[in-house]
Design a protein around this motif. Structure first.
Motif, PDB file in Angstrom:
ATOM      1  N   MET A   1       0.840  -1.198   0.000  1.00  0.00           N
ATOM      2  CA  MET A   1       0.000   0.000   0.000  1.00  0.00           C
ATOM      3  C   MET A   1       0.875   1.247   0.000  1.00  0.00           C
ATOM      4  SD  MET A   1      -2.977  -1.121   2.720  1.00  0.00           S
ATOM      5  CE  MET A   1      -4.068   0.227   2.288  1.00  0.00           C
ATOM      6  N   ARG A   2       0.496   2.204  -0.795  1.00  0.00           N
ATOM      7  CA  ARG A   2       1.246   3.457  -0.872  1.00  0.00           C
ATOM      8  C   ARG A   2       0.793   4.381   0.252  1.00  0.00           C
ATOM      9  NH1 ARG A   2       0.521   6.450  -6.105  1.00  0.00           N
ATOM     10  NH2 ARG A   2       2.582   7.335  -5.717  1.00  0.00           N
ATOM     11  N   ILE A   3       1.754   4.861   1.037  1.00  0.00           N
ATOM     12  CA  ILE A   3       1.472   5.740   2.170  1.00  0.00           C
ATOM     13  C   ILE A   3       2.028   7.124   1.858  1.00  0.00           C
ATOM     14  CG2 ILE A   3       1.826   6.154   4.624  1.00  0.00           C
ATOM     15  CD1 ILE A   3       2.405   3.145   4.908  1.00  0.00           C
ATOM     16  N   LEU A  58      10.443  12.238  -1.371  1.00  0.00           N
ATOM     17  CA  LEU A  58       9.737  13.495  -1.156  1.00  0.00           C
ATOM     18  C   LEU A  58       8.914  13.880  -2.376  1.00  0.00           C
ATOM     19  CD1 LEU A  58      12.708  15.560   0.345  1.00  0.00           C
ATOM     20  CD2 LEU A  58      10.977  14.269   1.606  1.00  0.00           C
ATOM     21  N   VAL A  59       7.814  14.575  -2.114  1.00  0.00           N
ATOM     22  CA  VAL A  59       7.021  15.143  -3.182  1.00  0.00           C
ATOM     23  C   VAL A  59       6.424  16.450  -2.685  1.00  0.00           C
ATOM     24  CG1 VAL A  59       4.875  13.949  -2.526  1.00  0.00           C
ATOM     25  CG2 VAL A  59       5.219  14.647  -4.902  1.00  0.00           C
ATOM     26  N   THR A  60       6.315  17.425  -3.562  1.00  0.00           N
ATOM     27  CA  THR A  60       5.592  18.642  -3.255  1.00  0.00           C
ATOM     28  C   THR A  60       4.223  18.564  -3.903  1.00  0.00           C
ATOM     29  OG1 THR A  60       6.495  19.793  -5.183  1.00  0.00           O
ATOM     30  CG2 THR A  60       7.723  19.997  -3.101  1.00  0.00           C
ATOM     31  N   ALA A  61       3.347  19.487  -3.560  1.00  0.00           N
ATOM     32  CA  ALA A  61       1.974  19.427  -4.069  1.00  0.00           C
ATOM     33  C   ALA A  61       1.932  19.373  -5.590  1.00  0.00           C
ATOM     34  CB  ALA A  61       1.184  20.624  -3.542  1.00  0.00           C
ATOM     35  N   ALA A  62       2.799  20.133  -6.231  1.00  0.00           N
ATOM     36  CA  ALA A  62       2.801  20.167  -7.692  1.00  0.00           C
ATOM     37  C   ALA A  62       3.266  18.855  -8.309  1.00  0.00           C
ATOM     38  CB  ALA A  62       3.692  21.313  -8.180  1.00  0.00           C
ATOM     39  N   TYR A  68      -3.029   7.821  -3.435  1.00  0.00           N
ATOM     40  CA  TYR A  68      -2.363   6.970  -2.456  1.00  0.00           C
ATOM     41  C   TYR A  68      -3.418   6.152  -1.711  1.00  0.00           C
ATOM     42  CZ  TYR A  68       2.051   9.385  -3.194  1.00  0.00           C
ATOM     43  OH  TYR A  68       3.212   9.881  -3.755  1.00  0.00           O
ATOM     44  N   ASP A  69      -2.968   5.042  -1.137  1.00  0.00           N
ATOM     45  CA  ASP A  69      -3.894   4.187  -0.388  1.00  0.00           C
ATOM     46  C   ASP A  69      -4.200   4.749   0.994  1.00  0.00           C
ATOM     47  OD1 ASP A  69      -4.077   1.870  -2.303  1.00  0.00           O
ATOM     48  OD2 ASP A  69      -1.916   1.875  -1.961  1.00  0.00           O
ATOM     49  N   VAL A  70      -3.158   5.245   1.668  1.00  0.00           N
ATOM     50  CA  VAL A  70      -3.293   5.801   3.009  1.00  0.00           C
ATOM     51  C   VAL A  70      -2.614   7.156   3.040  1.00  0.00           C
ATOM     52  CG1 VAL A  70      -2.732   5.529   5.463  1.00  0.00           C
ATOM     53  CG2 VAL A  70      -3.364   3.530   4.099  1.00  0.00           C
ATOM     54  N   VAL A  71      -3.321   8.152   3.546  1.00  0.00           N
ATOM     55  CA  VAL A  71      -2.754   9.491   3.718  1.00  0.00           C
ATOM     56  C   VAL A  71      -2.765   9.819   5.205  1.00  0.00           C
ATOM     57  CG1 VAL A  71      -3.078  11.952   3.290  1.00  0.00           C
ATOM     58  CG2 VAL A  71      -3.430  10.310   1.439  1.00  0.00           C
ATOM     59  N   LEU A  72      -1.585  10.021   5.773  1.00  0.00           N
ATOM     60  CA  LEU A  72      -1.443  10.391   7.179  1.00  0.00           C
ATOM     61  C   LEU A  72      -1.242  11.904   7.247  1.00  0.00           C
ATOM     62  CD1 LEU A  72       1.034   7.585   8.360  1.00  0.00           C
ATOM     63  CD2 LEU A  72      -1.473   7.530   8.294  1.00  0.00           C
ATOM     64  N   VAL A  73      -2.218  12.605   7.814  1.00  0.00           N
ATOM     65  CA  VAL A  73      -2.155  14.065   7.886  1.00  0.00           C
ATOM     66  C   VAL A  73      -1.557  14.444   9.234  1.00  0.00           C
ATOM     67  CG1 VAL A  73      -3.436  16.224   7.745  1.00  0.00           C
ATOM     68  CG2 VAL A  73      -4.182  14.232   6.407  1.00  0.00           C
ATOM     69  N   SER A  74      -0.325  14.933   9.195  1.00  0.00           N
ATOM     70  CA  SER A  74       0.392  15.241  10.430  1.00  0.00           C
ATOM     71  C   SER A  74       0.985  16.634  10.342  1.00  0.00           C
ATOM     72  CB  SER A  74       1.494  14.203  10.665  1.00  0.00           C
ATOM     73  OG  SER A  74       2.146  14.433  11.885  1.00  0.00           O
ATOM     74  N   VAL A  75       0.114  17.629  10.442  1.00  0.00           N
ATOM     75  CA  VAL A  75       0.533  19.027  10.435  1.00  0.00           C
ATOM     76  C   VAL A  75      -0.133  19.715  11.608  1.00  0.00           C
ATOM     77  CG1 VAL A  75       0.839  19.096   7.936  1.00  0.00           C
ATOM     78  CG2 VAL A  75      -1.382  19.725   8.918  1.00  0.00           C
ATOM     79  N   LYS A  76       0.354  20.873  11.958  1.00  0.00           N
ATOM     80  CA  LYS A  76      -0.305  21.657  12.990  1.00  0.00           C
ATOM     81  C   LYS A  76      -1.619  22.213  12.437  1.00  0.00           C
ATOM     82  CE  LYS A  76       3.738  22.965  15.734  1.00  0.00           C
ATOM     83  NZ  LYS A  76       3.265  22.252  16.938  1.00  0.00           N
ATOM     84  N   ALA A  77      -2.549  22.482  13.349  1.00  0.00           N
ATOM     85  CA  ALA A  77      -3.866  22.944  12.931  1.00  0.00           C
ATOM     86  C   ALA A  77      -3.790  24.218  12.101  1.00  0.00           C
ATOM     87  CB  ALA A  77      -4.741  23.170  14.161  1.00  0.00           C
ATOM     88  N   ALA A  89      -4.988  16.203  -4.573  1.00  0.00           N
ATOM     89  CA  ALA A  89      -4.738  15.394  -5.766  1.00  0.00           C
ATOM     90  C   ALA A  89      -4.330  13.963  -5.432  1.00  0.00           C
ATOM     91  CB  ALA A  89      -3.657  16.052  -6.622  1.00  0.00           C
ATOM     92  N   ALA A  90      -3.917  13.720  -4.179  1.00  0.00           N
ATOM     93  CA  ALA A  90      -3.475  12.388  -3.776  1.00  0.00           C
ATOM     94  C   ALA A  90      -4.606  11.535  -3.225  1.00  0.00           C
ATOM     95  CB  ALA A  90      -2.377  12.503  -2.719  1.00  0.00           C
ATOM     96  N   VAL A  91      -5.781  12.140  -3.023  1.00  0.00           N
ATOM     97  CA  VAL A  91      -6.914  11.443  -2.400  1.00  0.00           C
ATOM     98  C   VAL A  91      -7.901  11.013  -3.477  1.00  0.00           C
ATOM     99  CG1 VAL A  91      -8.811  11.627  -0.759  1.00  0.00           C
ATOM    100  CG2 VAL A  91      -6.637  12.754  -0.281  1.00  0.00           C
ATOM    101  N   GLY A  92      -8.036   9.694  -3.614  1.00  0.00           N
ATOM    102  CA  GLY A  92      -8.966   9.138  -4.585  1.00  0.00           C
ATOM    103  C   GLY A  92     -10.127   8.441  -3.913  1.00  0.00           C
TER     104      GLY A  92
END
Length: 307
Positions: A1-3, A58-62, A68-77, A89-92
């Motif tokens: 699975m792509r994370i 690494l990848v940037t938004a562009a 991806y199969d799993v997206v882990l969102v780990s940023v400050k609010a 664009a990574a969320v299907g």
């Protein structure tokens, strides 16, 4: 699975690195400035007598080239709105989004953008920070991820997530009631953060002065009252543990929010405290100490916003 790990800071960088070392297919979505640091220095983790240097993908938004199969969102609010735009664009249709933010307000934002069926609830506990060079420093051995369906219960998707995230050098578990787990963490972080903010110091600094050993427990009682009124009562043992944590003599513990405060950086004041006291108002729960901490943090935010 792509994370895809959104953010490579103290939390996302640490867990993403652990997953990479365990052989998982991990990519970090980062801003260009962070990408430059990581390409130059590598993803470095130090502390507790060990040092690890990885070459992260690494990848940037562009540069996102598919779902991806799993997206882990780990940023400050404070960075969440921009992160949601960057990761879209990574969320299907088959992507599972797992946020690791404090409080609960972020679920509304993610549900609105990606649909509630795509988003799990998540709780992380880890003792890490970023140093001046952008390296991740471990401050303690605690490292844990808990996930669950927002509506509660189990699902085949959770079993798939458990397979890809477990066995990677940190504790992992599934929660049948993840919202309770998120509320209980919210009680803990708001208690520690408010105590640090009000005394402008560590837990030990508060306990060392007359009446200071009562303050943390009083703040915890306020936060727990909001949780209970919201339908998520904190078990006695859990609340006892929170109160014990904020009354330990000599403790150097501080919340990450407080470390941002004293560094003159933006804090998660509204996400952790503003949302909590707004819920308290709606529910008719009095929170004078949490109110005082919120005002202090808002003054800080206004000051740095004007610089």
């Amino acid at each position: 699975m792509r994370i895809l790990v959104v953010g490579a800071g103290a939390t996302g960088g640490y867990f993403g690195a652990q997953l990479q070392q365990a052989g998982r297919d991990v990519t970090f979505l980062v801003r260009p400035k962070r990408a430059d640091v990581l390409r130059e220095r590598g993803l470095r983790i130090t502390g507790l007598g060990t040092a690890t240097v990885l070459a992260p993908r690494l990848v940037t938004a562009a540069g996102i080239d598919g779902h991806y199969d799993v997206v882990l969102v780990s940023v400050k609010a404070t960075a969440l709105p921009a992160a949601i735009d960057d990761v879209a664009a990574a969320v299907g249709p088959r992507t599972t989004v797992i946020p690791f933010l404090n409080g609960l307000a972020h679920l509304d934002a993610l549900n609105e953008r990606f649909g509630a069926d795509a988003v799990l609830g998540g709780v992380v506990r880890v003792l890490t920070t970023l140093d001046a060079e952008g390296d991740i420093v471990r401050l303690g051995s605690l490292a844990e991820i808990v996930v669950g369906e927002q509506r509660g219960g189990t699902s085949p998707r959770l079993a798939q997530v458990a397979e890809v995230l477990s066995g990677a050098g940190f504790d992992f578990s599934l929660a049948p009631d993840i919202r309770s787990a998120m509320w209980h963490k919210w009680v803990f972080i708001s208690t520690v953060g408010a105590l640090n903010t009000l005394v402008r110091g560590s837990v030990g600094d508060a306990v060392a002065v007359p009446e200071g050993d009562r303050l943390g427990a009083q703040i915890a009682a306020e936060a727990a009252a909001v949780a209970a009124a919201s339908g998520y009562p904190v078990p006695k043992q859990t609340l006892d543990n929170v109160q014990a944590f904020v009354t330990r003599p000599g403790s150097a513990d501080t919340a990450s929010l407080y470390r941002d405060l004293i560094a003159g950086q933006p804090t998660e004041a509204e996400h952790i405290f503003g949302d909590l006291i707004a819920r308290a108002r709606t529910l008719g729960v009095r929170t004078p100490l949490l109110d005082a901490a919120t005002v202090a943090l808002r003054v800080h935010e206004k000051r740095i916003g004007g610089e």
